[in-house]
Every structure is written in structure tokens, then in C-alpha cells.
Design an enzyme around this catalytic site. Structure first.
Site, PDB file in Angstrom:
ATOM      1  N   GLU A 201      16.985  -2.682   6.353  1.00 12.41           N
ATOM      2  CA  GLU A 201      18.245  -1.917   6.275  1.00 12.41           C
ATOM      3  C   GLU A 201      18.065  -0.478   6.747  1.00 12.41           C
ATOM      4  O   GLU A 201      18.954   0.099   7.359  1.00 12.41           O
ATOM      5  CB  GLU A 201      18.753  -1.921   4.840  1.00 12.41           C
ATOM      6  CG  GLU A 201      19.779  -3.023   4.625  1.00 12.41           C
ATOM      7  CD  GLU A 201      20.271  -3.073   3.201  1.00 12.41           C
ATOM      8  OE1 GLU A 201      20.292  -2.022   2.533  1.00 12.41           O
ATOM      9  OE2 GLU A 201      20.616  -4.188   2.767  1.00 12.41           O
TER      10      GLU A 201
ATOM     11  N   CYS B 101      -5.221 -12.656  10.647  1.00 10.62           N
ATOM     12  CA  CYS B 101      -5.885 -11.987  11.767  1.00 10.62           C
ATOM     13  C   CYS B 101      -7.414 -12.148  11.749  1.00 10.62           C
ATOM     14  O   CYS B 101      -8.049 -12.209  12.809  1.00 10.62           O
ATOM     15  CB  CYS B 101      -5.498 -10.511  11.812  1.00 10.62           C
ATOM     16  SG  CYS B 101      -5.532  -9.725  10.206  1.00 10.62           S
TER      17      CYS B 101
ATOM     18  N   GLN C 126     -12.669  -5.187   8.221  1.00  7.05           N
ATOM     19  CA  GLN C 126     -11.368  -5.264   8.892  1.00  7.05           C
ATOM     20  C   GLN C 126     -10.775  -3.874   9.123  1.00  7.05           C
ATOM     21  O   GLN C 126     -10.835  -3.002   8.253  1.00  7.05           O
ATOM     22  CB  GLN C 126     -10.418  -6.140   8.063  1.00  7.05           C
ATOM     23  CG  GLN C 126     -10.978  -7.543   7.892  1.00  7.05           C
ATOM     24  CD  GLN C 126     -10.057  -8.508   7.156  1.00  7.05           C
ATOM     25  OE1 GLN C 126     -10.532  -9.390   6.461  1.00  7.05           O
ATOM     26  NE2 GLN C 126      -8.755  -8.380   7.314  1.00  7.05           N
TER      27      GLN C 126
ATOM     28  N   GLY D 175      -4.848  -3.432  10.489  1.00  3.54           N
ATOM     29  CA  GLY D 175      -4.538  -4.707   9.819  1.00  3.54           C
ATOM     30  C   GLY D 175      -3.666  -4.521   8.597  1.00  3.54           C
ATOM     31  O   GLY D 175      -3.054  -5.474   8.124  1.00  3.54           O
TER      32      GLY D 175
ATOM     33  N   ARG E 191     -11.951  -3.445   3.934  1.00  4.18           N
ATOM     34  CA  ARG E 191     -11.235  -2.585   4.896  1.00  4.18           C
ATOM     35  C   ARG E 191     -12.162  -1.428   5.265  1.00  4.18           C
ATOM     36  O   ARG E 191     -12.736  -0.786   4.374  1.00  4.18           O
ATOM     37  CB  ARG E 191      -9.961  -2.048   4.231  1.00  4.18           C
ATOM     38  CG  ARG E 191      -9.063  -1.260   5.151  1.00  4.18           C
ATOM     39  CD  ARG E 191      -8.270  -2.124   6.111  1.00  4.18           C
ATOM     40  NE  ARG E 191      -7.292  -2.976   5.470  1.00  4.18           N
ATOM     41  CZ  ARG E 191      -6.788  -4.083   6.024  1.00  4.18           C
ATOM     42  NH1 ARG E 191      -7.164  -4.468   7.239  1.00  4.18           N
ATOM     43  NH2 ARG E 191      -5.910  -4.820   5.381  1.00  4.18           N
TER      44      ARG E 191
ATOM     45  N   HIS F 118     -11.423  -6.502  14.180  1.00  2.80           N
ATOM     46  CA  HIS F 118     -12.033  -7.020  12.945  1.00  2.80           C
ATOM     47  C   HIS F 118     -13.435  -7.537  13.270  1.00  2.80           C
ATOM     48  O   HIS F 118     -13.625  -8.343  14.188  1.00  2.80           O
ATOM     49  CB  HIS F 118     -11.203  -8.178  12.372  1.00  2.80           C
ATOM     50  CG  HIS F 118      -9.919  -7.727  11.715  1.00  2.80           C
ATOM     51  ND1 HIS F 118      -9.562  -6.414  11.544  1.00  2.80           N
ATOM     52  CD2 HIS F 118      -8.915  -8.465  11.151  1.00  2.80           C
ATOM     53  CE1 HIS F 118      -8.394  -6.342  10.933  1.00  2.80           C
ATOM     54  NE2 HIS F 118      -7.978  -7.574  10.681  1.00  2.80           N
TER      55      HIS F 118
HETATM   56  N1  LIG Z   1      -1.363  -5.841  11.156  1.00  2.00           N
HETATM   57  C1  LIG Z   1      -2.067  -6.956  11.453  1.00  2.00           C
HETATM   58  O1  LIG Z   1      -3.212  -6.910  11.960  1.00  2.00           O
HETATM   59  C2  LIG Z   1      -1.444  -8.300  11.217  1.00  2.00           C
HETATM   60  C3  LIG Z   1      -2.070  -9.373  11.806  1.00  2.00           C
HETATM   61  C4  LIG Z   1      -1.538 -10.641  11.638  1.00  2.00           C
HETATM   62  C5  LIG Z   1      -0.397 -10.794  10.894  1.00  2.00           C
HETATM   63  N2  LIG Z   1       0.211  -9.746  10.285  1.00  2.00           N
HETATM   64  C6  LIG Z   1       1.458 -10.003   9.542  1.00  2.00           C
HETATM   65  O2  LIG Z   1       2.552  -9.578  10.374  1.00  2.00           O
HETATM   66  C7  LIG Z   1       3.612  -9.054   9.559  1.00  2.00           C
HETATM   67  C8  LIG Z   1       3.883  -7.623   9.985  1.00  2.00           C
HETATM   68  O3  LIG Z   1       2.708  -6.855   9.775  1.00  2.00           O
HETATM   69  P1  LIG Z   1       2.643  -5.311  10.157  1.00  2.00           P
HETATM   70  O4  LIG Z   1       1.226  -4.939  10.013  1.00  2.00           O
HETATM   71  O5  LIG Z   1       3.369  -5.053  11.415  1.00  2.00           O
HETATM   72  O6  LIG Z   1       3.529  -4.689   8.935  1.00  2.00           O
HETATM   73  P2  LIG Z   1       4.353  -3.312   8.897  1.00  2.00           P
HETATM   74  O7  LIG Z   1       3.761  -2.336   9.848  1.00  2.00           O
HETATM   75  O8  LIG Z   1       4.437  -2.952   7.456  1.00  2.00           O
HETATM   76  O9  LIG Z   1       5.823  -3.733   9.428  1.00  2.00           O
HETATM   77  C9  LIG Z   1       6.717  -4.501   8.654  1.00  2.00           C
HETATM   78  C10 LIG Z   1       7.991  -4.764   9.430  1.00  2.00           C
HETATM   79  O10 LIG Z   1       8.847  -5.572   8.604  1.00  2.00           O
HETATM   80  C11 LIG Z   1      10.145  -4.988   8.577  1.00  2.00           C
HETATM   81  N3  LIG Z   1      10.803  -5.291   7.301  1.00  2.00           N
HETATM   82  C12 LIG Z   1      10.393  -4.991   6.057  1.00  2.00           C
HETATM   83  N4  LIG Z   1      11.270  -5.462   5.138  1.00  2.00           N
HETATM   84  C13 LIG Z   1      12.238  -6.095   5.830  1.00  2.00           C
HETATM   85  C14 LIG Z   1      13.437  -6.774   5.455  1.00  2.00           C
HETATM   86  N5  LIG Z   1      13.797  -6.904   4.172  1.00  2.00           N
HETATM   87  N6  LIG Z   1      14.217  -7.292   6.434  1.00  2.00           N
HETATM   88  C15 LIG Z   1      13.867  -7.159   7.738  1.00  2.00           C
HETATM   89  N7  LIG Z   1      12.738  -6.523   8.169  1.00  2.00           N
HETATM   90  C16 LIG Z   1      11.935  -6.002   7.214  1.00  2.00           C
HETATM   91  C17 LIG Z   1       9.915  -3.489   8.733  1.00  2.00           C
HETATM   92  O11 LIG Z   1      11.098  -2.895   9.234  1.00  2.00           O
HETATM   93  P3  LIG Z   1      11.529  -1.358   8.885  1.00  2.00           P
HETATM   94  O12 LIG Z   1      10.542  -0.460   9.561  1.00  2.00           O
HETATM   95  O13 LIG Z   1      12.879  -1.284   9.449  1.00  2.00           O
HETATM   96  O14 LIG Z   1      11.488  -1.238   7.377  1.00  2.00           O
HETATM   97  C18 LIG Z   1       8.790  -3.501   9.782  1.00  2.00           C
HETATM   98  O15 LIG Z   1       9.354  -3.637  11.052  1.00  2.00           O
HETATM   99  C19 LIG Z   1       3.155  -9.174   8.112  1.00  2.00           C
HETATM  100  O16 LIG Z   1       3.696 -10.329   7.564  1.00  2.00           O
HETATM  101  C20 LIG Z   1       1.632  -9.248   8.234  1.00  2.00           C
HETATM  102  O17 LIG Z   1       1.052  -9.938   7.151  1.00  2.00           O
HETATM  103  C21 LIG Z   1      -0.279  -8.481  10.455  1.00  2.00           C
END
Ligand SMILES: NC(=O)c1ccc[n+]([C@@H]2O[C@H](COP(=O)([O-])OP(=O)(O)OC[C@H]3O[C@@H](n4cnc5c(N)ncnc54)[C@H](OP(=O)(O)O)[C@@H]3O)[C@@H](O)[C@H]2O)c1
Length: 379
Positions: free
Chosen positions: A66, A177, A204, A208, A263, A270
Site C-alpha cells: 500500500e 537462495c 550468506q 539475502g 549472515r 552466498h
Molecule cells: N534477497 C534474496 O537473496 C532472496 C533470494 C531468494 C528469494 N527471496 C525471497 O524473495 C522475496 C522478496 O525478497 P526481497 O529480499 O526482495 O525482500 P524486500 O527487499 O523486503 O522486498 C519485499 C517486497 O515485497 C513488497 N511487499 C511487502 N508487503 C506487501 C504486501 N502486503 N503486498 C504487496 N507487496 C508487498 C514490498 O513492497 P513495498 O516496498 O511497496 O512495501 C517489496 O517490494 C521474499 O519472499 C524472499 O524470501 C529473496
């Protein structure tokens, strides 16, 4: 990645009428429209960076929570990539994360706590959902995909309720990951010698943890010996990925894994220290040969995001290293080194893979390419 002239879209790709990102006018394009759910996060940003020049896909929708909805992407995002945010992407208005966005494929990079419900909703409305979150990974009818390892598991899609419902939507999940690099290093060994036990200690990177992630004061000059939920994922996901498709379900590969996840103050990449017990005897040169000769069928397809060479073994005694080798094969390669006898099990070695590319966005895009090539995306 092979983003060159040879990578023309598949022949069955029709011209698609899609809304222009910047001025809302309608245009015909010969690319597949894709959306990114959770586009402002760490993974969402890397997806944009990798998709901006993709030969088959065109970003037509970006969503957020939102707090971001209604803003231009440029105003909503804290852009942390080392390349500039493309101007036309910066102008895209962030949509609500609702299944009414103009595309057929969505990459879901929303926070794991909300991903389960959001992804089910998109699948039930006919979208092909490529999930980077953990919510659906262990669902019996969801392929947990590393394209070079278990492309045949895609057949599970046909068993999904949403696919059968007539609208054709489905979910395919990308593993954790740290698991992505690990299973690629293990796969040739499981195929040739069989695996019985794996002990893995991960180091990691900070990316991540997403944005904002671990506070710098907590991480700099430090190691955090806990990542919530991570050890459980590393201990159960590989068995599903290495498992065998039996008609309409996966029989998990029988393997005991013990994981300790940490971490560390590295931005990307990683690093994993791995000890293995094999089912059959193998020498050091047998193992190196198995890695060297690993050439899964997907390599024949020459998909745009496929690395030319998946596994790279370093003979140098102090390689691989995150800073030097995470970008190998544009982040889609997996580096291995320091293979040596293990006094507890049979052998030990080190693995390095780029968590944001191979472990997240690049791996997900490769999955999308495989889905298109295998005819799972309909127009
Ligand atoms: N980072 C990695 O290395 C990695 C690797 C593999 C998988 N993942 C997975 O990929 C996903 C994203 O990871 P990330 O590291 O990019 O996390 P992040 O940086 O915290 O980003 C989260 C994203 O989700 C959105 N979001 C949060 N609450 C929401 C809601 N209620 N409705 C719609 N959108 C929402 C946020 O939007 P706003 O900014 O608008 O709040 C943001 O775009 C996670 O599930 C994570 O476990 C991450």
C-alpha cells in the site's frame, strides 16, 4: 547470459497488444508482457535490471504494498543496483498487487509472509506465477525448480487445481537462495555416485535479507549466526528438487542434510562449506570429472539466461571468493573449489553462487524462459 541476436523469441509468440508503460497508449509488441509483484524490494530491483534488455520479455506492470501504490516507480523505490534505473521503468506507476495487471506471467518477489495468499490469487485468475518466496515451495503440486536439475518436474503443473480450472493459471517456485547453488553442485554427484549425507555451513550475504535488511552496525565487523527459517529450508528443499517425478508426485531423494546458516558482511554472493558422504566410492578426479561433464538437457535449448558453463571448478587453493567470482557467467555460474578428503565424511569442498542472480532473479527468469519454450504459457 546469452542476450544476443540469436535469442529471438520462440516462433509461436504472437504479437501482443499491451498498454504502453509511460503514456497508457496501446501498442503491438512481439514480446511477452510480464509483471513483477514486490518490484521495489531487493529481488524486484534485480529482476528489473535483468529484464530491461531481455529478448523475450517486456515489463508491463510493477506492484508493491500500500505504501508504494499509485507512486511512480522512481519515487517509490530506494534503487540500490549499480546500474542506473532505466528512465521508462522509473515512470511506471506502481499498481496494487491485485490480479488485474496487464500481463500473463508474474514474478512474485513479495515478502514471504504475504506471498502465499497473493500467489494463489494470481494463479486462480489465470496468471503463470513464478514465485521467489517460500510459501508454496513444499506444496505437493508445485514444482520447486532448478531448470538444470529437474526440468521434468514441470509436469506437476498439470495437476494444479488452478491449471485444471479452465483459466490456466499455475505456480512454479524457485528454491531458497542458498539451496540453488548447493543442489547444482550436488546434482552430478547424486547422479553418478549417490549421496547419503551432506553437512553444510553457509556464509550468506547481506542482500539475502532484503531491504532494509540487517542494520549495518549489527553486521559490519561481525557474523550473525542465525537466519530465521533458513536452516530448515536448506535441510528439506534439496530432497524435493533432486527427487524423482512418479506420475503426478515427487518422490524425495533420500538424503540427510545438516545445515548451519550465518549472515556475513559480504554484499552479494552466498558461500557454502560442504561435506558429503557418498553411496559409492569415488576418487577426487572422478568427482571433478562429474562436475566438468555436467551438461543437462536444458543446455541444448540455449535459453537466453542459461550460462554457457554451469559449474566452474577452481584449482587455486584459495578460490572461490565472493568478490572475485560471484559474477561468473553473469551471476548464473556456480563456483566450486577446495575439494579434499573429509575426516568425518568422504569429501569436503566450497561452493559460491550469486544469491540475487542464480539464487533469485536470474534463476526465476530462466524458469520463465523454460516455461515459454515448453509451451506452458498460452495467449
Ligand atoms: N534477497 C534474496 O537473496 C532472496 C533470494 C531468494 C528469494 N527471496 C525471497 O524473495 C522475496 C522478496 O525478497 P526481497 O529480499 O526482495 O525482500 P524486500 O527487499 O523486503 O522486498 C519485499 C517486497 O515485497 C513488497 N511487499 C511487502 N508487503 C506487501 C504486501 N502486503 N503486498 C504487496 N507487496 C508487498 C514490498 O513492497 P513495498 O516496498 O511497496 O512495501 C517489496 O517490494 C521474499 O519472499 C524472499 O524470501 C529473496
Amino acid at each position: 547470459m546469452n542476450f544476443d541476436d540469436e535469442n529471438v523469441p520462440p516462433e509461436n509468440l504472437p504479437e501482443t497488444l499491451i498498454r504502453d508503460r509511460t503514456d497508457s497508449s496501446m501498442h503491438f509488441r512481439k514480446k511477452i508482457p510480464v509483471g513483477i509483484l514486490g518490484a521495489t524490494g531487493c529481488v524486484g530491483q534485480k529482476l528489473i535490471e535483468l529484464l530491461k534488455k531481455h529478448p523475450w520479455f517486456e515489463i508491463t506492470a510493477l506492484t508493491g504494498s500500500e505504501k508504494s501504490q499509485g507512486k511512480s516507480y522512481k519515487d517509490a523505490v530506494n534503487w540500490m543496483q549499480t546500474t542506473l534505473l532505466p528512465e521508462e521503468i522509473g515512470k511506471i506507476k506502481i499498481s496494487a498487487t491485485e490480479p488485474n495487471i496487464p500481463c500473463k506471467i508474474v514474478f512474485s518477489a513479495v515478502s514471504s509472509d504475504v506471498a502465499g495468499e497473493i500467489e494463489s490469487k494470481f494463479a486462480s485468475h489465470g496468471y503463470a506465477v513464478i514465485s521467489l518466496a517460500s510459501a508454496h515451495r513444499m506444496d505437493a503440486d508445485v514444482p520447486l525448480l532448478v531448470p538444470e536439475v529437474n526440468a521434468d518436474h514441470l509436469k506437476l503443473i498439470d495437476t494444479q487445481k488452478t491449471k485444471k480450472s479452465g483459466k490456466g493459471g499455475f505456480i512454479v517456485a524457485k528454491p531458497n537462495c542458498a539451496v540453488a547453488g548447493l543442489v547444482l553442485a550436488l546434482r552430478p554427484l547424486a547422479l553418478e555416485f549417490g549421496l547419503e549425507k551432506v553437512h553444510v555451513v553457509t556464509m550468506q550475504s547481506s542482500s539475502g535479507a532484503g531491504i532494509p535488511g540487517v542494520p549495518s552496525l549489527a553486521l559490519l565487523d561481525n557474523i550473525i549466526p542465525y537466519i530465521e527459517g533458513e536452516e530448515e529450508k536448506v535441510e528439506i528443499e534439496p530432497q524435493k528438487i533432486l527427487g524423482e517425478l512418479k506420475i503426478d508426485q515427487i518422490e524425495p531423494y533420500k538424503l540427510t542434510i545438516s545445515a548451519s546458516c550465518n549472515r556475513v558482511p559480504v554484499t552479494e554472493g552466498h558461500f557454502e562449506v560442504c561435506s558429503i558422504k557418498l553411496k559409492e566410492k569415488a576418487s577426487i578426479s572422478d568427482i571433478k570429472r562429474a562436475w566438468r561433464e555436467f551438461f543437462p538437457p536444458i543446455q541444448e535449448l540455449k535459453l537466453p539466461s542459461s550460462p554457457a558453463s554451469i559449474l566452474h571448478y577452481f584449482e587455486e587453493k584459495d578460490f572461490p571468493q565472493p568478490k572475485l567470482h560471484r559474477d561468473l557467467e553473469k551471476g548464473m555460474g556456480v563456483s566450486i573449489g577446495r575439494l579434499r578428503p573429509c575426516p568425518l565424511f568422504d569429501y569436503k569442498f566450497d561452493i559460491l553462487s550469486h544469491n540475487m542472480v542464480r539464487g533469485a532473479s536470474g534463476g526465476a527468469i530462466l524458469m520463465a524462459e523454460l516455461l515459454v519454450k515448453n509451451g506452458y504459457i498460452f495467449w
